[in-house]
Design a protein around this motif. Structure first.
Motif, short mmCIF file in Angstrom:
data_model
loop_
_atom_site.label_atom_id
_atom_site.label_comp_id
_atom_site.label_asym_id
_atom_site.label_seq_id
_atom_site.Cartn_x
_atom_site.Cartn_y
_atom_site.Cartn_z
N ALA A 48 1.96 -6.65 -2.59
CA ALA A 48 0.55 -6.84 -2.93
C ALA A 48 -0.27 -7.16 -1.68
CB ALA A 48 0.39 -7.95 -3.97
N LYS A 49 0.26 -8.01 -0.81
CA LYS A 49 -0.47 -8.38 0.41
C LYS A 49 -0.52 -7.23 1.42
CE LYS A 49 0.64 -13.25 -0.05
NZ LYS A 49 1.64 -14.26 0.25
N ALA A 50 0.57 -6.47 1.52
CA ALA A 50 0.64 -5.40 2.51
C ALA A 50 -0.11 -4.15 2.06
CB ALA A 50 2.10 -5.06 2.80
N VAL A 51 -0.08 -3.87 0.77
CA VAL A 51 -0.61 -2.62 0.26
C VAL A 51 -2.08 -2.74 -0.13
CG1 VAL A 51 -0.38 -0.92 -1.59
CG2 VAL A 51 1.66 -1.77 -0.42
N ILE A 52 -2.44 -3.85 -0.75
CA ILE A 52 -3.82 -4.02 -1.19
C ILE A 52 -4.61 -4.69 -0.06
CG2 ILE A 52 -5.34 -4.90 -3.01
CD1 ILE A 52 -3.30 -2.71 -3.88
N THR A 53 -4.97 -3.86 0.90
CA THR A 53 -5.72 -4.31 2.06
C THR A 53 -7.22 -4.25 1.72
OG1 THR A 53 -5.80 -2.07 2.91
CG2 THR A 53 -3.95 -3.46 3.63
N GLU A 54 -8.03 -4.59 2.70
CA GLU A 54 -9.49 -4.54 2.50
C GLU A 54 -9.93 -3.15 2.05
OE1 GLU A 54 -13.46 -5.15 5.19
OE2 GLU A 54 -11.77 -6.52 5.54
N GLU A 55 -9.32 -2.13 2.63
CA GLU A 55 -9.67 -0.74 2.28
C GLU A 55 -9.37 -0.42 0.82
OE1 GLU A 55 -8.92 3.79 3.93
OE2 GLU A 55 -7.80 2.12 4.80
N TYR A 56 -8.34 -1.07 0.27
CA TYR A 56 -7.93 -0.78 -1.11
C TYR A 56 -8.14 -1.99 -2.03
CZ TYR A 56 -5.90 3.08 1.40
OH TYR A 56 -5.74 4.16 2.22
N SER A 57 -9.11 -2.80 -1.70
CA SER A 57 -9.35 -4.02 -2.48
C SER A 57 -9.93 -3.73 -3.86
CB SER A 57 -10.28 -4.97 -1.71
OG SER A 57 -11.54 -4.35 -1.51
N ASP A 58 -10.34 -2.49 -4.10
CA ASP A 58 -10.91 -2.14 -5.39
C ASP A 58 -9.86 -1.71 -6.41
OD1 ASP A 58 -10.40 0.19 -3.93
OD2 ASP A 58 -12.03 1.31 -4.90
N ILE A 59 -8.59 -1.69 -6.00
CA ILE A 59 -7.52 -1.35 -6.94
C ILE A 59 -6.44 -2.42 -6.91
CG2 ILE A 59 -7.92 1.13 -6.87
CD1 ILE A 59 -5.53 1.38 -4.97
N THR A 60 -5.58 -2.40 -7.92
CA THR A 60 -4.50 -3.37 -8.03
C THR A 60 -3.19 -2.75 -7.54
OG1 THR A 60 -3.87 -2.67 -10.26
CG2 THR A 60 -5.61 -4.37 -10.09
N ASN A 61 -2.18 -3.59 -7.42
CA ASN A 61 -0.85 -3.11 -7.08
C ASN A 61 -0.36 -2.14 -8.16
OD1 ASN A 61 1.08 -3.20 -5.08
ND2 ASN A 61 2.27 -4.78 -6.08
N ASN A 62 -0.67 -2.45 -9.41
CA ASN A 62 -0.32 -1.57 -10.53
C ASN A 62 -0.97 -0.19 -10.35
OD1 ASN A 62 0.89 -1.10 -13.15
ND2 ASN A 62 -1.20 -1.11 -13.93
N ASP A 63 -2.24 -0.18 -9.96
CA ASP A 63 -2.93 1.09 -9.70
C ASP A 63 -2.21 1.87 -8.59
OD1 ASP A 63 -4.98 0.62 -11.56
OD2 ASP A 63 -6.24 -0.36 -10.06
N MET A 64 -1.75 1.16 -7.58
CA MET A 64 -1.06 1.80 -6.46
C MET A 64 0.24 2.46 -6.96
SD MET A 64 -1.73 2.39 -3.26
CE MET A 64 -2.65 1.17 -2.36
N HIS A 65 0.91 1.83 -7.91
CA HIS A 65 2.13 2.42 -8.45
C HIS A 65 1.81 3.64 -9.31
CE1 HIS A 65 4.02 -1.54 -7.37
NE2 HIS A 65 4.70 -0.64 -6.69
N ILE A 66 0.67 3.65 -9.95
CA ILE A 66 0.24 4.84 -10.69
C ILE A 66 -0.02 5.97 -9.71
CG2 ILE A 66 -1.59 5.82 -12.13
CD1 ILE A 66 -1.81 2.98 -13.42
N ILE A 67 -0.68 5.67 -8.62
CA ILE A 67 -0.94 6.67 -7.58
C ILE A 67 0.39 7.22 -7.06
CG2 ILE A 67 -1.76 6.91 -5.18
CD1 ILE A 67 -4.10 5.00 -6.04
#
Length: 173
Positions: A48-67
């Motif tokens: 969560a800390k590494a992936v949800i950076t400022e650039e991706y602050s509008d999505i969640t870790n769950n959203d990232m797994h959907i992507i």
């Protein structure tokens, strides 16, 4: 957790006053369990800390797994993505609405069957996909850096066994 690792490697994972192989095995099993719980928590927090950076602050870790489940290859339909994530199409639809609104995905109806909806990543979605993939590459590199080929094979077999156990309807003997 460091204590569990020390106990595992030193053979001290047994109850005070107990001797023998069975108590050592129980202690090792307890230490392995503690490690698995700790690893799960650390991976989720670190990811969560590494992936949800400022650039991706509008999505969640769950959203990232959907992507990640959508992928960058050919378009996937909603049923396929839902199956990969072990969720219902209805649940996935709710998340897709947000990802589409934020510009990470695009949905298109199939020309062959208008009931089928294909999902594709936009350029922004592809960038998020590669960002997430890079985190996992770094994690794998850190895990296997000191392992020889035989140890990597053993680790792989252990992870396959764990995956089978965790799968819905998996072997739980």
């Amino acid at each position: 957790m460091a204590e569990a690792r020390r106990n595992f490697y030193s053979g001290q994972g047994k109850r005070p006053g107990e001797d023998g192989v069975d108590s050592m095995a129980q202690g090792r099993n307890r230490s392995i369990n503690e490690l698995l719980v700790s690893l799960f928590n650390h991976v989720m927090d670190l990811e969560a800390k590494a992936v949800i950076t400022e650039e991706y602050s509008d999505i969640t870790n769950n959203d990232m797994h959907i992507i990640e489940a959508i992928g960058v290859q050919e378009p996937r339909n909603m049923s396929e993505i839902a199956r990969r994530l072990s969720v219902t199409v209805g649940t996935l639809t709710t998340n897709m609405n947000g990802l589409e609104r934020k510009g990470y995905i695009r949905r298109e109806r199939s020309d062959k069957d208008r009931r089928v909806v294909h999902v594709l990543l936009t350029e922004r979605g592809k960038k998020a996909f590669y960002h997430h993939r890079d985190f996992h590459k770094k994690m794998i590199k850190a895990i296997v850096k000191d392992l020889n080929q035989e140890e990597m094979e053993i680790l792989y077999r252990c992870l396959v066994n764990l995956d089978v156990f965790l799968e819905p309807g998996g072997e739980r003997t």
